[in-house]
Design a protein around this motif. Sequence first.
Motif, PDB file in Angstrom:
ATOM      1  N   VAL A 199      10.498  10.317  21.737  1.00  0.00           N
ATOM      2  CA  VAL A 199       9.046  10.104  21.742  1.00  0.00           C
ATOM      3  C   VAL A 199       8.763   8.610  21.594  1.00  0.00           C
ATOM      4  N   GLN A 200       9.403   7.994  20.631  1.00  0.00           N
ATOM      5  CA  GLN A 200       9.198   6.562  20.393  1.00  0.00           C
ATOM      6  C   GLN A 200       9.630   5.731  21.608  1.00  0.00           C
ATOM      7  N   ALA A 201      10.749   6.075  22.196  1.00  0.00           N
ATOM      8  CA  ALA A 201      11.254   5.336  23.354  1.00  0.00           C
ATOM      9  C   ALA A 201      10.317   5.436  24.560  1.00  0.00           C
ATOM     10  N   HIS A 202       9.512   6.492  24.609  1.00  0.00           N
ATOM     11  CA  HIS A 202       8.586   6.705  25.727  1.00  0.00           C
ATOM     12  C   HIS A 202       7.159   6.282  25.390  1.00  0.00           C
ATOM     13  N   GLY A 203       6.959   5.595  24.288  1.00  0.00           N
ATOM     14  CA  GLY A 203       5.629   5.079  23.978  1.00  0.00           C
ATOM     15  C   GLY A 203       4.790   5.952  23.070  1.00  0.00           C
ATOM     16  N   GLY A 204       5.432   6.841  22.339  1.00  0.00           N
ATOM     17  CA  GLY A 204       4.716   7.716  21.417  1.00  0.00           C
ATOM     18  C   GLY A 204       4.991   7.364  19.973  1.00  0.00           C
ATOM     19  N   ARG A 205       4.058   7.757  19.122  1.00  0.00           N
ATOM     20  CA  ARG A 205       4.212   7.532  17.679  1.00  0.00           C
ATOM     21  C   ARG A 205       3.651   8.745  16.956  1.00  0.00           C
ATOM     22  N   VAL A 206       4.490   9.381  16.130  1.00  0.00           N
ATOM     23  CA  VAL A 206       4.026  10.528  15.358  1.00  0.00           C
ATOM     24  C   VAL A 206       3.074  10.018  14.283  1.00  0.00           C
ATOM     25  N   VAL A 207       1.840  10.503  14.324  1.00  0.00           N
ATOM     26  CA  VAL A 207       0.796  10.088  13.402  1.00  0.00           C
ATOM     27  C   VAL A 207       0.749  11.016  12.193  1.00  0.00           C
ATOM     28  N   ALA A 208       0.977  12.319  12.433  1.00  0.00           N
ATOM     29  CA  ALA A 208       0.886  13.287  11.338  1.00  0.00           C
ATOM     30  C   ALA A 208       1.773  14.482  11.609  1.00  0.00           C
ATOM     31  N   LEU A 209       2.360  14.985  10.542  1.00  0.00           N
ATOM     32  CA  LEU A 209       3.088  16.249  10.534  1.00  0.00           C
ATOM     33  C   LEU A 209       2.425  17.120   9.478  1.00  0.00           C
ATOM     34  N   GLY A 210       2.274  18.391   9.768  1.00  0.00           N
ATOM     35  CA  GLY A 210       1.639  19.248   8.774  1.00  0.00           C
ATOM     36  C   GLY A 210       2.126  20.674   8.844  1.00  0.00           C
ATOM     37  N   LYS A 211       2.009  21.367   7.706  1.00  0.00           N
ATOM     38  CA  LYS A 211       2.330  22.781   7.595  1.00  0.00           C
ATOM     39  C   LYS A 211       1.024  23.498   7.262  1.00  0.00           C
ATOM     40  N   PHE A 212       0.757  24.620   7.934  1.00  0.00           N
ATOM     41  CA  PHE A 212      -0.490  25.339   7.738  1.00  0.00           C
ATOM     42  C   PHE A 212      -0.709  25.671   6.262  1.00  0.00           C
ATOM     43  N   ARG A 213      -1.943  25.464   5.837  1.00  0.00           N
ATOM     44  CA  ARG A 213      -2.312  25.755   4.461  1.00  0.00           C
ATOM     45  C   ARG A 213      -3.290  26.919   4.380  1.00  0.00           C
TER      46      ARG A 213
END
Length: 105
Positions: free
Chosen positions: A30-44
């Motif tokens: 993802v990073q190599a293709h121009g992406g950046r993970v902004v958030a990870l979450g688990k359902f609450r």
Amino acid sequence: MSRPVYALNLFDVANKDEYLAYSRRSAGEVQAHGGRVVALGKFREVATGSIEPRYVLILVEWASKEAFDSYCNDPALKDLHPHRVNGTSNYVWHLFDKLEDLRPI
């Protein structure tokens, strides 16, 4: 001019081993293709609305729609994406344009 887009990923894990095989490699790709993970979450919990809840949320900011497409369509990753498909269920993958304010809405 290319503008950033957000990819909202909502899904359930159907096969943990398959999804782990995807996630171990996907972060770097993802990073190599121009992406950046902004958030990870688990359902609450459900606060409001009638959408069927998904267990996992991932929000990725992509440099552009072209960057997102390059990740999805890179022939070198044709062995990676099936792990995502086989490791998840109830997948929702929506793209949103990045806005600086709400005037364009």
